[in-house]
Design a protein around this motif. Structure first.
Motif, PDB file in Angstrom:
ATOM      1  N   TYR A 174      -5.588  16.853   4.245  1.00 16.63           N
ATOM      2  CA  TYR A 174      -4.551  17.607   3.545  1.00 16.63           C
ATOM      3  C   TYR A 174      -5.054  19.001   3.220  1.00 16.63           C
ATOM      4  CZ  TYR A 174      -0.795  18.814   0.353  1.00 16.63           C
ATOM      5  OH  TYR A 174       0.278  19.436  -0.241  1.00 16.63           O
ATOM      6  N   ASP A 175      -4.236  20.003   3.510  1.00 18.18           N
ATOM      7  CA  ASP A 175      -4.538  21.404   3.232  1.00 18.18           C
ATOM      8  C   ASP A 175      -3.309  22.008   2.572  1.00 18.18           C
ATOM      9  OD1 ASP A 175      -5.107  24.116   3.178  1.00 18.18           O
ATOM     10  OD2 ASP A 175      -5.993  24.154   5.180  1.00 18.18           O
ATOM     11  N   GLU A 176      -3.429  22.418   1.310  1.00 21.41           N
ATOM     12  CA  GLU A 176      -2.269  22.930   0.584  1.00 21.41           C
ATOM     13  C   GLU A 176      -1.759  24.249   1.143  1.00 21.41           C
ATOM     14  OE1 GLU A 176      -3.190  24.708  -3.416  1.00 21.41           O
ATOM     15  OE2 GLU A 176      -5.085  23.652  -3.052  1.00 21.41           O
ATOM     16  N   ASP A 177      -2.522  24.884   2.027  1.00 25.37           N
ATOM     17  CA  ASP A 177      -2.063  26.110   2.674  1.00 25.37           C
ATOM     18  C   ASP A 177      -1.214  25.838   3.908  1.00 25.37           C
ATOM     19  OD1 ASP A 177      -3.323  27.735   0.821  1.00 25.37           O
ATOM     20  OD2 ASP A 177      -5.212  27.731   1.939  1.00 25.37           O
ATOM     21  N   LYS A 178      -1.046  24.552   4.250  1.00 29.30           N
ATOM     22  CA  LYS A 178      -0.266  24.177   5.432  1.00 29.30           C
ATOM     23  C   LYS A 178       0.834  23.203   5.026  1.00 29.30           C
ATOM     24  CE  LYS A 178      -4.076  24.771   8.728  1.00 29.30           C
ATOM     25  NZ  LYS A 178      -5.036  25.342   7.759  1.00 29.30           N
ATOM     26  N   LEU A 179       1.964  23.291   5.719  1.00 32.08           N
ATOM     27  CA  LEU A 179       3.071  22.379   5.451  1.00 32.08           C
ATOM     28  C   LEU A 179       2.908  21.050   6.178  1.00 32.08           C
ATOM     29  CD1 LEU A 179       6.205  24.702   5.434  1.00 32.08           C
ATOM     30  CD2 LEU A 179       5.469  23.191   3.598  1.00 32.08           C
ATOM     31  N   ILE A 180       2.324  21.072   7.355  1.00 29.18           N
ATOM     32  CA  ILE A 180       2.162  19.859   8.150  1.00 29.18           C
ATOM     33  C   ILE A 180       0.763  19.308   7.932  1.00 29.18           C
ATOM     34  CG2 ILE A 180       2.115  18.885  10.468  1.00 29.18           C
ATOM     35  CD1 ILE A 180       4.196  20.877  11.293  1.00 29.18           C
ATOM     36  N   ASN A 181       0.683  18.094   7.403  1.00 25.46           N
ATOM     37  CA  ASN A 181      -0.592  17.421   7.152  1.00 25.46           C
ATOM     38  C   ASN A 181      -0.474  15.946   7.507  1.00 25.46           C
ATOM     39  OD1 ASN A 181      -2.402  19.477   5.661  1.00 25.46           O
ATOM     40  ND2 ASN A 181      -0.454  19.634   4.557  1.00 25.46           N
ATOM     41  N   LEU A 182      -1.622  15.305   7.712  1.00 26.45           N
ATOM     42  CA  LEU A 182      -1.630  13.869   7.961  1.00 26.45           C
ATOM     43  C   LEU A 182      -1.550  13.078   6.659  1.00 26.45           C
ATOM     44  CD1 LEU A 182      -4.367  13.670  10.753  1.00 26.45           C
ATOM     45  CD2 LEU A 182      -1.894  13.567  11.038  1.00 26.45           C
ATOM     46  N   GLY A 183      -2.180  13.567   5.605  1.00 29.58           N
ATOM     47  CA  GLY A 183      -2.111  12.930   4.302  1.00 29.58           C
ATOM     48  C   GLY A 183      -0.985  13.503   3.465  1.00 29.58           C
ATOM     49  N   LEU A 184      -0.597  12.772   2.416  1.00 26.96           N
ATOM     50  CA  LEU A 184       0.514  13.199   1.562  1.00 26.96           C
ATOM     51  C   LEU A 184       0.049  13.814   0.248  1.00 26.96           C
ATOM     52  CD1 LEU A 184       3.057  10.268   1.977  1.00 26.96           C
ATOM     53  CD2 LEU A 184       3.048  12.489   3.118  1.00 26.96           C
ATOM     54  N   ASN A 185      -1.235  13.650  -0.097  1.00 28.01           N
ATOM     55  CA  ASN A 185      -1.777  14.168  -1.353  1.00 28.01           C
ATOM     56  C   ASN A 185      -1.027  13.600  -2.559  1.00 28.01           C
ATOM     57  OD1 ASN A 185      -3.742  15.812  -2.679  1.00 28.01           O
ATOM     58  ND2 ASN A 185      -2.119  17.268  -3.196  1.00 28.01           N
ATOM     59  N   GLN A 186      -0.639  12.353  -2.466  1.00 31.37           N
ATOM     60  CA  GLN A 186      -0.005  11.669  -3.587  1.00 31.37           C
ATOM     61  C   GLN A 186      -0.174  10.165  -3.406  1.00 31.37           C
ATOM     62  OE1 GLN A 186       4.207  12.680  -1.397  1.00 31.37           O
ATOM     63  NE2 GLN A 186       4.228  12.613  -3.609  1.00 31.37           N
ATOM     64  N   PHE A 187      -0.297   9.452  -4.511  1.00 34.31           N
ATOM     65  CA  PHE A 187      -0.368   7.998  -4.449  1.00 34.31           C
ATOM     66  C   PHE A 187       1.006   7.439  -4.104  1.00 34.31           C
ATOM     67  CE2 PHE A 187      -4.019   8.878  -7.148  1.00 34.31           C
ATOM     68  CZ  PHE A 187      -4.954   7.935  -6.728  1.00 34.31           C
ATOM     69  N   ILE A 188       1.005   6.318  -3.369  1.00 30.78           N
ATOM     70  CA  ILE A 188       2.224   5.542  -3.142  1.00 30.78           C
ATOM     71  C   ILE A 188       1.970   4.127  -3.647  1.00 30.78           C
ATOM     72  CG2 ILE A 188       3.921   4.689  -1.495  1.00 30.78           C
ATOM     73  CD1 ILE A 188       3.106   6.895   0.405  1.00 30.78           C
ATOM     74  N   PHE A 189       2.781   3.674  -4.588  1.00 31.41           N
ATOM     75  CA  PHE A 189       2.700   2.306  -5.098  1.00 31.41           C
ATOM     76  C   PHE A 189       3.894   1.529  -4.548  1.00 31.41           C
ATOM     77  CE2 PHE A 189       0.502   4.973  -8.134  1.00 31.41           C
ATOM     78  CZ  PHE A 189      -0.673   4.264  -8.364  1.00 31.41           C
ATOM     79  N   ARG A 190       3.588   0.390  -3.917  1.00 33.00           N
ATOM     80  CA  ARG A 190       4.642  -0.374  -3.246  1.00 33.00           C
ATOM     81  C   ARG A 190       4.609  -1.844  -3.668  1.00 33.00           C
ATOM     82  NH1 ARG A 190       4.791  -1.819   3.217  1.00 33.00           N
ATOM     83  NH2 ARG A 190       6.840  -2.828   3.253  1.00 33.00           N
ATOM     84  N   PRO A 191       5.335  -2.223  -4.716  1.00 35.14           N
ATOM     85  CA  PRO A 191       5.479  -3.646  -5.025  1.00 35.14           C
ATOM     86  C   PRO A 191       6.389  -4.322  -3.995  1.00 35.14           C
ATOM     87  CG  PRO A 191       6.802  -2.323  -6.514  1.00 35.14           C
ATOM     88  CD  PRO A 191       6.023  -1.358  -5.682  1.00 35.14           C
ATOM     89  N   GLN A 192       6.094  -5.584  -3.702  1.00 37.87           N
ATOM     90  CA  GLN A 192       6.810  -6.283  -2.638  1.00 37.87           C
ATOM     91  C   GLN A 192       7.004  -7.752  -3.009  1.00 37.87           C
ATOM     92  OE1 GLN A 192       4.642  -6.464   1.150  1.00 37.87           O
ATOM     93  NE2 GLN A 192       6.543  -6.127   2.254  1.00 37.87           N
ATOM     94  N   LEU A 193       8.173  -8.288  -2.663  1.00 35.58           N
ATOM     95  CA  LEU A 193       8.491  -9.700  -2.832  1.00 35.58           C
ATOM     96  C   LEU A 193       8.823 -10.264  -1.464  1.00 35.58           C
ATOM     97  CD1 LEU A 193       9.240 -12.190  -4.643  1.00 35.58           C
ATOM     98  CD2 LEU A 193      11.587 -11.285  -4.627  1.00 35.58           C
ATOM     99  N   GLY A 194       8.208 -11.401  -1.103  1.00 33.02           N
ATOM    100  CA  GLY A 194       8.443 -11.959   0.224  1.00 33.02           C
ATOM    101  C   GLY A 194       8.587 -13.458   0.213  1.00 33.02           C
ATOM    102  N   VAL A 195       9.365 -13.978   1.164  1.00 31.55           N
ATOM    103  CA  VAL A 195       9.549 -15.415   1.314  1.00 31.55           C
ATOM    104  C   VAL A 195       9.445 -15.777   2.790  1.00 31.55           C
ATOM    105  CG1 VAL A 195      12.074 -15.202   1.437  1.00 31.55           C
ATOM    106  CG2 VAL A 195      11.043 -17.390   0.785  1.00 31.55           C
ATOM    107  N   SER A 196       8.811 -16.915   3.064  1.00 29.94           N
ATOM    108  CA  SER A 196       8.661 -17.405   4.429  1.00 29.94           C
ATOM    109  C   SER A 196       9.021 -18.892   4.456  1.00 29.94           C
ATOM    110  CB  SER A 196       7.213 -17.207   4.910  1.00 29.94           C
ATOM    111  OG  SER A 196       7.000 -17.843   6.154  1.00 29.94           O
ATOM    112  N   HIS A 197       9.880 -19.280   5.401  1.00 29.40           N
ATOM    113  CA  HIS A 197      10.245 -20.687   5.565  1.00 29.40           C
ATOM    114  C   HIS A 197       9.799 -21.147   6.944  1.00 29.40           C
ATOM    115  CE1 HIS A 197      12.301 -24.475   5.065  1.00 29.40           C
ATOM    116  NE2 HIS A 197      12.937 -24.291   6.211  1.00 29.40           N
ATOM    117  N   ASN A 198       9.024 -22.226   6.989  1.00 26.79           N
ATOM    118  CA  ASN A 198       8.450 -22.741   8.234  1.00 26.79           C
ATOM    119  C   ASN A 198       8.999 -24.117   8.545  1.00 26.79           C
ATOM    120  OD1 ASN A 198       5.821 -20.795   8.661  1.00 26.79           O
ATOM    121  ND2 ASN A 198       6.256 -21.152   6.500  1.00 26.79           N
ATOM    122  N   TRP A 199       9.395 -24.312   9.780  1.00 29.01           N
ATOM    123  CA  TRP A 199       9.784 -25.640  10.240  1.00 29.01           C
ATOM    124  C   TRP A 199       9.306 -25.799  11.688  1.00 29.01           C
ATOM    125  CZ3 TRP A 199      12.806 -21.420  10.373  1.00 29.01           C
ATOM    126  CH2 TRP A 199      13.600 -21.198  11.505  1.00 29.01           C
ATOM    127  N   GLY A 200       8.403 -26.765  11.867  1.00 29.57           N
ATOM    128  CA  GLY A 200       7.821 -26.975  13.190  1.00 29.57           C
ATOM    129  C   GLY A 200       7.147 -25.706  13.692  1.00 29.57           C
TER     130      GLY A 200
END
Length: 318
Positions: A174-200
C-alpha cells in the motif's frame, strides 16, 4: 487507466467529481485484494490432532467498468497470485474449532484507455493476509482421525451448524501516494454463520456473512476513506466419490459497500453475483489437490467482471 508515471502526482478540480473519482478508482481497482470468495466444504468436520499446509496458484482476468465521466475505457485487469495456507482443527470442550491462516502474494496489471490513450499500472507485493477462527455449534463432536472415520460411517446423515470470524490484516502492499494498491490499508472483520447438511455422498452448504471495514486514514492525497458494510451469502452442492475425489458447484451474491471519501458519499453500491465449480482429489494418504474456476459478475453499470482459475496443493501434517 492512469499512466503509472503520473498516477501519484495527479491533481483534480473540486467538488463531488473529485470524490467520485477517488471512490471509483480505489474500489474498482481493488478487484484482486477485496473480492468476495466462494469456499465449498467450508464446514467439513476435520479430525483433531493434525494440521494441514497448502500452496496455491491463481490467475485472474477480466473487465473493469468505470463511470463514463472518468474517460477510462476498455479497462482490463490480470493478476497472478500465490497463496500459502495453514489450517489447524482443535477441541473446545467437546466441540470442533479451527484456525485458518492465508498469506497471498500477487502481481497484477491494469490496462486500458485514458482519454483515448493507452495506459497501464502494475503492482507486485503482498495482499492483505487473512486469519479466521471457526467453531461448530452443532454437529459431530471433535474426534481423532480414526474415531471420526468410524462416526461418519455410522452416521451417514447429519447436520453441522457453525460460526466464524475472519479478519483481513492491513499488511498488503500500500502506498498512500497511489490510488491503485494491492492492500486496502484497513481491517476487514467478517462474522459468518454457516450450515451444512450431509446425506450419503451428497451435501449442501449455505452461509451468510457481513464485511465490516475500518476507516483508512491514509487514503490518497492525505484523505480518509470509509466503506459501509457489505452483506454476502453463498450456497454449495457437493458430491463425494468412493475414490476420495469430490466435486462441487457454487453460487453467491453480495450487496453493499458504499464508499465515502473525505465526508463525501457516492452512489457506488456494489452488487455482484458469483459462480464457481471445484474438483478435488486425493494424492496418496496425506496429500490432495484442488482445481477451481470462479466467476464474479457485477449487476451494476460500474464494477468488474472477472474470471479466476485456481490450483491448490495441500498436505496433512502431524
Amino acid at each position: 487507466m492512469i499512466p503509472p508515471n503520473n498516477f501519484g502526482r495527479i491533481r483534480f478540480g473540486c467538488g463531488h467529481f473529485v470524490s467520485s473519482f477517488l471512490i471509483l478508482i480505489s474500489s474498482l481497482c481493488s478487484t484482486v485484494s477485496n473480492a468476495q470468495d466462494i469456499e465449498p466444504r467450508r464446514w467439513t468436520n476435520l479430525p483433531i490432532g493434525i494440521a494441514a499446509i497448502g500452496i496455491g496458484y491463481g490467475y485472474t482476468f477480466g473487465d473493469v467498468y468505470f463511470d463514463p465521466l472518468l474517460q477510462a475505457e476498455d479497462a482490463v485487469v490480470t493478476a497472478h497470485t500465490i497463496i500459502t495456507s495453514y489450517v489447524k482443527p482443535f477441541r473446545i470442550g467437546k466441540k470442533l474449532a479451527r484456525i485458518d491462516v492465508a498469506l497471498p502474494f500477487s502481481s497484477a496489471t491494469w490496462e486500458g484507455l485514458l482519454r483515448g490513450e493507452p495506459a497501464s499500472v502494475k503492482r507486485t507485493g503482498l495482499l492483505d493476509p487473512k486469519l479466521r477462527f471457526s467453531y461448530h455449534l452443532i454437529g459431530p463432536p471433535a474426534m481423532a482421525p480414526k474415531e471420526l472415520q468410524e462416526y461418519l460411517a455410522e452416521h451417514t446423515t447429519y447436520t453441522t451448524l457453525g460460526v466464524s470470524l475472519a479478519i483481513n490484516l492491513p499488511l498488503g502492499q500500500y502506498d498512500e501516494d497511489k490510488l491503485i494498491n494491492l492492500g486496502l490499508n484497513q481491517f476487514i472483520f467478517r462474522p459468518q454463520l454457516g450450515v451444512s447438511h450431509n446425506w450419503g455422498p451428497w451435501s449442501v452448504e449455505w452461509d451468510a456473512s457481513v464485511y465490516f471495514y475500518t476507516k483508512n486514514n491514509n487514503f490518497f492525497n492525505d484523505g480518509t476513506k470509509r466503506l459501509k458494510p457489505l452483506v454476502a451469502t453463498q450456497a454449495h452442492l457437493i458430491k463425494r466419490f468412493k475414490s476420495g475425489a469430490w466435486a462441487s458447484i457454487s453460487t453467491g451474491y453480495g450487496i453493499g459497500g458504499t464508499s465515502r471519501v473525505n465526508r463525501l458519499s457516492n452512489d457506488d453500491k456494489r452488487s455482484n453475483i458469483l459462480g464457481s465449480a471445484s474438483l478435488g482429489f486425493a494424492m496418496g494418504k496425506r496429500q490432495s489437490a484442488k482445481m477451481v474456476y470462479f466467476h464474479s459478475q457485477t449487476l451494476m453499470d460500474i464494477g468488474s467482471n472477472t474470471n479466476s482459475l485456481l490450483l491448490v496443493w495441500s498436505m496433512v501434517i502431524q
